[in-house]
Design a protein around this motif. Structure first.
Motif, PDB file in Angstrom:
ATOM      1  N   GLY A   1       5.933 -12.258 -13.134  1.00 50.85           N
ATOM      2  CA  GLY A   1       6.767 -11.205 -13.716  1.00 50.85           C
ATOM      3  C   GLY A   1       7.890 -10.792 -12.778  1.00 50.85           C
ATOM      4  N   ASN A   2       8.098  -9.494 -12.651  1.00 49.60           N
ATOM      5  CA  ASN A   2       9.206  -9.000 -11.814  1.00 49.60           C
ATOM      6  C   ASN A   2       8.734  -8.507 -10.440  1.00 49.60           C
ATOM      7  N   LYS A   3       7.565  -8.953 -10.011  1.00 49.97           N
ATOM      8  CA  LYS A   3       7.057  -8.540  -8.698  1.00 49.97           C
ATOM      9  C   LYS A   3       7.903  -9.157  -7.588  1.00 49.97           C
ATOM     10  N   ASP A   4       7.915  -8.495  -6.447  1.00 55.73           N
ATOM     11  CA  ASP A   4       8.684  -8.963  -5.292  1.00 55.73           C
ATOM     12  C   ASP A   4       8.174 -10.337  -4.832  1.00 55.73           C
ATOM     13  N   HIS A   5       9.091 -11.308  -4.800  1.00 52.79           N
ATOM     14  CA  HIS A   5       8.708 -12.682  -4.498  1.00 52.79           C
ATOM     15  C   HIS A   5       8.071 -12.830  -3.118  1.00 52.79           C
ATOM     16  N   THR A   6       8.678 -12.243  -2.126  1.00 53.81           N
ATOM     17  CA  THR A   6       8.182 -12.373  -0.757  1.00 53.81           C
ATOM     18  C   THR A   6       6.794 -11.771  -0.616  1.00 53.81           C
ATOM     19  N   LEU A   7       6.577 -10.612  -1.229  1.00 55.06           N
ATOM     20  CA  LEU A   7       5.280  -9.948  -1.111  1.00 55.06           C
ATOM     21  C   LEU A   7       4.189 -10.720  -1.856  1.00 55.06           C
ATOM     22  N   VAL A   8       4.536 -11.259  -3.025  1.00 54.46           N
ATOM     23  CA  VAL A   8       3.555 -12.049  -3.787  1.00 54.46           C
ATOM     24  C   VAL A   8       3.134 -13.279  -2.985  1.00 54.46           C
ATOM     25  N   TRP A   9       4.113 -14.018  -2.483  1.00 54.44           N
ATOM     26  CA  TRP A   9       3.794 -15.240  -1.743  1.00 54.44           C
ATOM     27  C   TRP A   9       3.041 -14.914  -0.460  1.00 54.44           C
ATOM     28  N   SER A  10       3.369 -13.814   0.171  1.00 51.72           N
ATOM     29  CA  SER A  10       2.673 -13.395   1.390  1.00 51.72           C
ATOM     30  C   SER A  10       1.210 -13.094   1.108  1.00 51.72           C
ATOM     31  N   ALA A  11       0.948 -12.478  -0.055  1.00 51.49           N
ATOM     32  CA  ALA A  11      -0.433 -12.176  -0.434  1.00 51.49           C
ATOM     33  C   ALA A  11      -1.221 -13.464  -0.670  1.00 51.49           C
ATOM     34  N   VAL A  12      -0.606 -14.415  -1.354  1.00 51.43           N
ATOM     35  CA  VAL A  12      -1.272 -15.691  -1.643  1.00 51.43           C
ATOM     36  C   VAL A  12      -1.562 -16.446  -0.352  1.00 51.43           C
ATOM     37  N   LYS A  13      -0.569 -16.535   0.529  1.00 51.12           N
ATOM     38  CA  LYS A  13      -0.759 -17.270   1.778  1.00 51.12           C
ATOM     39  C   LYS A  13      -1.808 -16.600   2.669  1.00 51.12           C
ATOM     40  N   SER A  14      -1.874 -15.270   2.636  1.00 47.33           N
ATOM     41  CA  SER A  14      -2.879 -14.554   3.425  1.00 47.33           C
ATOM     42  C   SER A  14      -4.284 -14.873   2.923  1.00 47.33           C
ATOM     43  N   ALA A  15      -4.430 -15.019   1.615  1.00 47.47           N
ATOM     44  CA  ALA A  15      -5.733 -15.353   1.037  1.00 47.47           C
ATOM     45  C   ALA A  15      -6.145 -16.782   1.399  1.00 47.47           C
ATOM     46  N   ARG A  16      -5.174 -17.661   1.501  1.00 47.66           N
ATOM     47  CA  ARG A  16      -5.478 -19.080   1.766  1.00 47.66           C
ATOM     48  C   ARG A  16      -5.772 -19.370   3.233  1.00 47.66           C
TER      49      ARG A  16
ATOM     50  N   GLN B   1       0.832  -1.201   0.000  1.00 46.81           N
ATOM     51  CA  GLN B   1       0.000   0.000   0.000  1.00 46.81           C
ATOM     52  C   GLN B   1       0.872   1.259   0.000  1.00 46.81           C
ATOM     53  N   LYS B   2       1.917   1.251   0.819  1.00 45.39           N
ATOM     54  CA  LYS B   2       2.819   2.406   0.880  1.00 45.39           C
ATOM     55  C   LYS B   2       3.567   2.600  -0.432  1.00 45.39           C
ATOM     56  N   GLN B   3       3.883   1.491  -1.081  1.00 47.27           N
ATOM     57  CA  GLN B   3       4.625   1.584  -2.346  1.00 47.27           C
ATOM     58  C   GLN B   3       3.724   1.950  -3.524  1.00 47.27           C
ATOM     59  N   GLY B   4       2.410   1.960  -3.291  1.00 44.81           N
ATOM     60  CA  GLY B   4       1.476   2.331  -4.349  1.00 44.81           C
ATOM     61  C   GLY B   4       1.215   1.220  -5.345  1.00 44.81           C
ATOM     62  N   PHE B   5       1.478  -0.057  -4.959  1.00 44.91           N
ATOM     63  CA  PHE B   5       1.310  -1.185  -5.879  1.00 44.91           C
ATOM     64  C   PHE B   5       0.114  -2.057  -5.524  1.00 44.91           C
ATOM     65  N   LEU B   6      -0.806  -1.526  -4.719  1.00 42.88           N
ATOM     66  CA  LEU B   6      -1.905  -2.344  -4.228  1.00 42.88           C
ATOM     67  C   LEU B   6      -2.752  -2.911  -5.378  1.00 42.88           C
ATOM     68  N   ASP B   7      -3.010  -2.096  -6.402  1.00 42.44           N
ATOM     69  CA  ASP B   7      -3.815  -2.565  -7.531  1.00 42.44           C
ATOM     70  C   ASP B   7      -3.139  -3.706  -8.281  1.00 42.44           C
ATOM     71  N   ASP B   8      -1.807  -3.722  -8.274  1.00 44.76           N
ATOM     72  CA  ASP B   8      -1.072  -4.803  -8.947  1.00 44.76           C
ATOM     73  C   ASP B   8      -1.102  -6.095  -8.144  1.00 44.76           C
ATOM     74  N   PHE B   9      -1.166  -5.969  -6.825  1.00 43.90           N
ATOM     75  CA  PHE B   9      -1.061  -7.155  -5.968  1.00 43.90           C
ATOM     76  C   PHE B   9      -2.410  -7.778  -5.607  1.00 43.90           C
ATOM     77  N   MET B  10      -3.466  -6.990  -5.590  1.00 41.09           N
ATOM     78  CA  MET B  10      -4.756  -7.533  -5.162  1.00 41.09           C
ATOM     79  C   MET B  10      -5.262  -8.675  -6.053  1.00 41.09           C
ATOM     80  N   PRO B  11      -5.000  -8.672  -7.374  1.00 42.39           N
ATOM     81  CA  PRO B  11      -5.409  -9.835  -8.171  1.00 42.39           C
ATOM     82  C   PRO B  11      -4.742 -11.132  -7.727  1.00 42.39           C
ATOM     83  N   LEU B  12      -3.629 -11.046  -6.989  1.00 44.47           N
ATOM     84  CA  LEU B  12      -2.933 -12.233  -6.499  1.00 44.47           C
ATOM     85  C   LEU B  12      -3.497 -12.711  -5.168  1.00 44.47           C
ATOM     86  N   PHE B  13      -4.338 -11.875  -4.570  1.00 40.95           N
ATOM     87  CA  PHE B  13      -4.896 -12.192  -3.251  1.00 40.95           C
ATOM     88  C   PHE B  13      -6.089 -13.140  -3.424  1.00 40.95           C
ATOM     89  N   LYS B  14      -5.804 -14.411  -3.732  1.00 37.33           N
ATOM     90  CA  LYS B  14      -6.865 -15.405  -3.923  1.00 37.33           C
ATOM     91  C   LYS B  14      -6.297 -16.804  -3.699  1.00 37.33           C
TER      92      LYS B  14
END
Length: 453
Positions: A49-64, A17-30
């Motif tokens: 793609g080139n998204k931050d690995h830790t943040l992507v995986w954190s979003a996925v695990k939070s959704a699960r 959210q602070k980095q301004g990438f929330l719209d890019d990451f929310m589709p991964l939140f599932k």
């Protein structure tokens, strides 16, 4: 080898959210992707793609996490890592499929109107014994293995002994389906399946006493190091207690579908690796035992190992994905459900196609008036050949199968020779009468005979 997931950062949402990438990451939140897949990091990392690995995986695990069912009481669970499962739509759908087509009532309804179905059904009983052994390295062909099991001859080499042992293990699982799960039952499964192959290697029915057992790839790299042998009895006692809970009861707050629970038992033995060798066979036999216990009769005739054998890498990865992601059993369960749906569908299709072929053949017999010249025993012989179960017969076979005299059996077979369905071979002893496998080939044999009716 697989690529393990990165550590989860519980502050991922604030960071994005602070980095301004929330719209890019929310589709991964599932929980699953757009194709319904429950992807492990090993597969997901190629799709971000080139998204931050830790943040992507954190979003996925939070959704699960919210939909995860905790599976406390399974022996490899610890205070920090309790196994979980997400019953995603693909798993639910496949559980429903198994209920609709593989339960005892479904099996009886499917075959109830099909007379003399025992012949072609019993021919399928050996399939899992053969495929499970081949998955473990047995090189005996399916044809030779079936010949050994059906003729009841003694196995001639270690590979045949493995297949024969697996066959006895599956029979034991069926006949003991009403018993509670216990250490003695697990040990007896192993003993029945491995005794007489190489007792020094297998130590039949005895848990391992050292930590030299491990799972490796074809390069020799260790893929799985089982838990220490120190507390095998204690851990498997816990598994038995969990296995004996009726999680399918409508009154339980911890409902687990019998198929899902059978798969978890399969994983648990594979993970624990309690024996020096033969663990995979015992794990799969325990899966069948649980399905038999809950009335899924069709599994007597369905082989899950046939597909594992075709793609052992996927089978192995499903274990590793679960172990590397904090014991999230969804990966293993989802893969197993895929396999089970495929082999169960093939079984149902086989039954239905056989019913259709039989009906068409019987109509042909009626239309050509051949049926007027057949008794019930001769019809059964034709069905046995049409269902591709057996094409060579002796008088002794008919005597034992139908309780008739030698003279009656000879007249029955001679009548089928006259009709063009069998040929008599007098060169050997006993005299054999040979036909064809499959209804179309039976018709082809008959087409060479001139009708005299």
């Amino acid at each position: 080898m697989i690529v393990h997931p990165p550590e989860v950062n519980n502050n991922w949402f604030s960071i994005v959210q602070k980095q301004g990438f929330l719209d890019d990451f929310m589709p991964l939140f599932k929980v699953i992707d757009d194709k319904g897949r429950y992807l492990h990091w090993d597969e997901l990392r190629h799709r971000i793609g080139n998204k931050d690995h830790t943040l992507v995986w954190s979003a996925v695990k939070s959704a699960r996490m919210p939909g995860s069912q905790m599976l406390s009481g399974i022996p490899f669970s610890t205070k920090d890592e309790i196994p979980t499962v997400n019953i995603i739509p693909s798993i639910s759908r496949r559980c429903s499929f198994v209920d609709n087509w593989c339960s005892g009532p479904a099996f009886n309804a499917m075959l109830g109107a099909l007379a003399a179905h025992e012949y072609f059904i019993e021919d399928l009983v050996e399939e899992e014994s053969i495929a499970s052994s081949q998955l473990e390295g047995a090189s005996t062909t399916r044809r030779v293995a079936k010949e050994m099991l059906q003729s009841k001859r003694e196995p001639r080499n270690p590979d045949e002994k493995m297949i024969f042992g697996n066959f006895k293990m599956m029979q034991f699982a069926w006949t003991n389906r009403d018993k509670n799960l216990s250490l003695s039952l697990i040990k007896e499964l192993h003993s029945i399946g491995t005794e007489g192959i190489d007792d020094e290697k297998y130590t039949p029915g005895t848990f391992r006493t050292d930590n030299s057992v491990y799972v490796s790839d074809n390069k020799g790299d260790v893929l799985h190091q089982p838990p220490s042998c120190d507390k095998i009895d204690a851990r498997l006692s816990i598994l038995c207690d969990w296995g004996n809970i009726d999680h399918s009861s409508l009154n339980t707050k911890d409902y687990i579908h019998p198929l899902v629970k059978a798969i978890i038992l399969h994983f648990s033995i594979g993970y624990e690796h309690p024996f020096n060798d033969g663990n995979g066979r015992v794990a799969r036999a325990l899966f069948y035992w649980h399905m038999f216990k809950y009335g899924y009769k069709s599994f007597k005739y369905i082989s899950i190992s046939k597909l594992f054998k075709k793609d052992p890498i996927k089978y192995g990865k499903s274990y590793l994905y679960t172990e590397s992601d904090k014991y999230d059993l969804t990966y293993f369960i989802d893969y197993q459900c895929q396999v089970i749906e495929k082999v169960a569908s093939d079984f149902v299709d086989y039954i239905q196609s056989t019913i259709n072929e039989r009906n068409n053949f019987n109509m042909w017999l009626f239309n050509t008036r051949i049926s007027n010249n057949l008794n019930d025993r001769q019809r059964a012989v034709l069905q046995t050949m049409g269902d591709k179960c057996k094409k060579a017969f002796t008088t002794k076979y008919l005597e034992e199968a139908y309780g008739v005299s030698n003279n009656t059996a000879r007249k029955d077979l001679a009548g089928l020779v006259k009709l063009g369905f069998l040929k008599e071979n007098k060169t050997g002893k006993p005299i054999t009468f040979t036909g064809a496998l499959g209804y179309s080939d039976l018709k082809a044999l008959r087409s060479t005979i001139v009708d005299t009716y």
